[in-house]
Design an enzyme around this catalytic site. Structure first.
Site: not given
Length: 249
Positions: A14-17, A221
Site C-alpha cells: 500500500t505505502r509503495m503505491q 515501508n
C-alpha cells in the site's frame, strides 16, 4: 533442538503505491523476501513463510520452504500464530519480510542470547540516527523492562535511543502460549507481536535485547526506504568486489 524462523510476509504494498506484495519488491535484483530467507537458511533448521491470500507469486519465491496463509490480516501476533503447528519443539524466531537485510551473524547472536542463562525471550534492537516514531526499548544492562510505542511514550521515554526492531526469539512452547494469550484490546483491534514482551515479563521470564546496526534492522515501508536499502546493498557489493581485486570505474 531444531530452530525455526517464521517470516511474516502477508503485507501489501500500500505505502509503495503498488499492487505488488511488499516482500516482492526487489533489492539488488532479488525480492526482499529472498534476502531474508538467505540469512535464515544459514542459521535456522526450518523456515516458515506466512503469506496473505492470493499471493501465489510470493509463495513461489518462498519455495521450497513451508507456506502458511493468514486468511484475515488481524495483526502480527495473529500472523505468527498461524504457523504454530510448524513451530516444532526447539527455538522459534519471528521476523518480518520487510526487514530484509538482517545478517546471518545477527540472527545467530539473537539465537545464542536466547539460549544463554535464564532468558525467556530475546529481541533485536537498534539505535537509529533518527528514532522518529519507532517503539522505544526501556532496558537496563541489556535486560528489557518494556517496549513503549512512540504515541504512548512520555518525553523521557521518547529520548531513549534504543528502538525496537520487531524480531523476537523464544522457546517454541512459550512462543505458542504467549501468542495465544495476546488480545486485541487496542485502538486498531489487532493482535500485536510486541505484546509478547509484557507476557514474558508477567510470567517472570527475562527479556534480553540484542543490538545490531540500523542498516540491518530498519524496515522498508516506502519507495524512499527501498532506495536507501538498495544503496546499502550496492555499496556492500562494490566493496566485496574491490576487495576481491576488481577495479570499478
Amino acid at each position: 533442538m531444531p530452530a525455526t524462523a517464521v517470516i511474516l510476509a502477508a503485507g501489501l504494498g500500500t505505502r509503495m503505491q503498488s499492487a505488488r506484495p511488499k516482500a516482492l519488491h526487489p533489492i539488488a535484483g532479488r525480492p526482499m523476501l529472498r534476502h531474508l530467507i538467505a540469512s535464515c537458511e544459514a542459521v535456522f533448521d526450518r523456515i516458515v513463510v506466512v503469506v496473505g491470500p492470493d499471493m501465489a507469486a510470493l509463495e513461489r519465491v518462498a519455495a521450497p520452504h513451508a507456506i502458511v496463509v493468514q486468511a484475515e490480516r488481524l495483526g502480527t501476533a495473529h500472523a505468527a500464530l498461524q504457523a504454530a503447528a510448524l513451530f516444532g519443539a526447539g527455538e522459534v524466531a519471528v521476523l518480518y519480510a520487510d526487514n530484509p537485510l538482517i545478517s546471518a551473524a545477527t540472527l545467530q547472536r539473537l539465537l545464542d542470547r536466547r539460549l544463554a542463562g535464564d532468558v525467556g525471550l530475546a529481541l533485536l534492537a537498534m539505535r537509529p540516527a533518527d528514532p522518529a516514531r519507532y517503539g522505544r526499548v526501556v532496558a537496563q544492562d541489556g535486560i528489557v523492562e518494556r517496549i513503549v510505542e512512540y504515541t504512548e511514550a512520555t518525553p523521557f521515554e521518547r529520548a531513549i535511543g534504543l528502538c525496537n526492531a520487531g524480531v523476537l526469539c523464544g522457546a517454541a512452547g512459550d512462543m505458542h502460549a504467549w501468542l495465544a494469550a495476546v488480545t486485541n484490546h487496542n485502538a486498531k483491534g489487532e493482535y500485536y507481536l510486541t505484546d509478547l514482551v509484557a507476557l514474558a515479563r508477567a510470567a517472570g521470564r527475562q527479556v534480553a535485547a540484542v543490538e545490531a546496526p540500523e542498516a540491518e534492522l530498519r524496515g522498508i515501508n516506502s519507495r524512499a526506504e527501498l532506495a536507501e536499502a538498495e544503496a546499502t546493498v550496492q555499496a556492500a557489493l562494490r566493496l566485496q568486489a574491490m576487495e576481491a581485486g576488481v577495479t570499478m570505474t
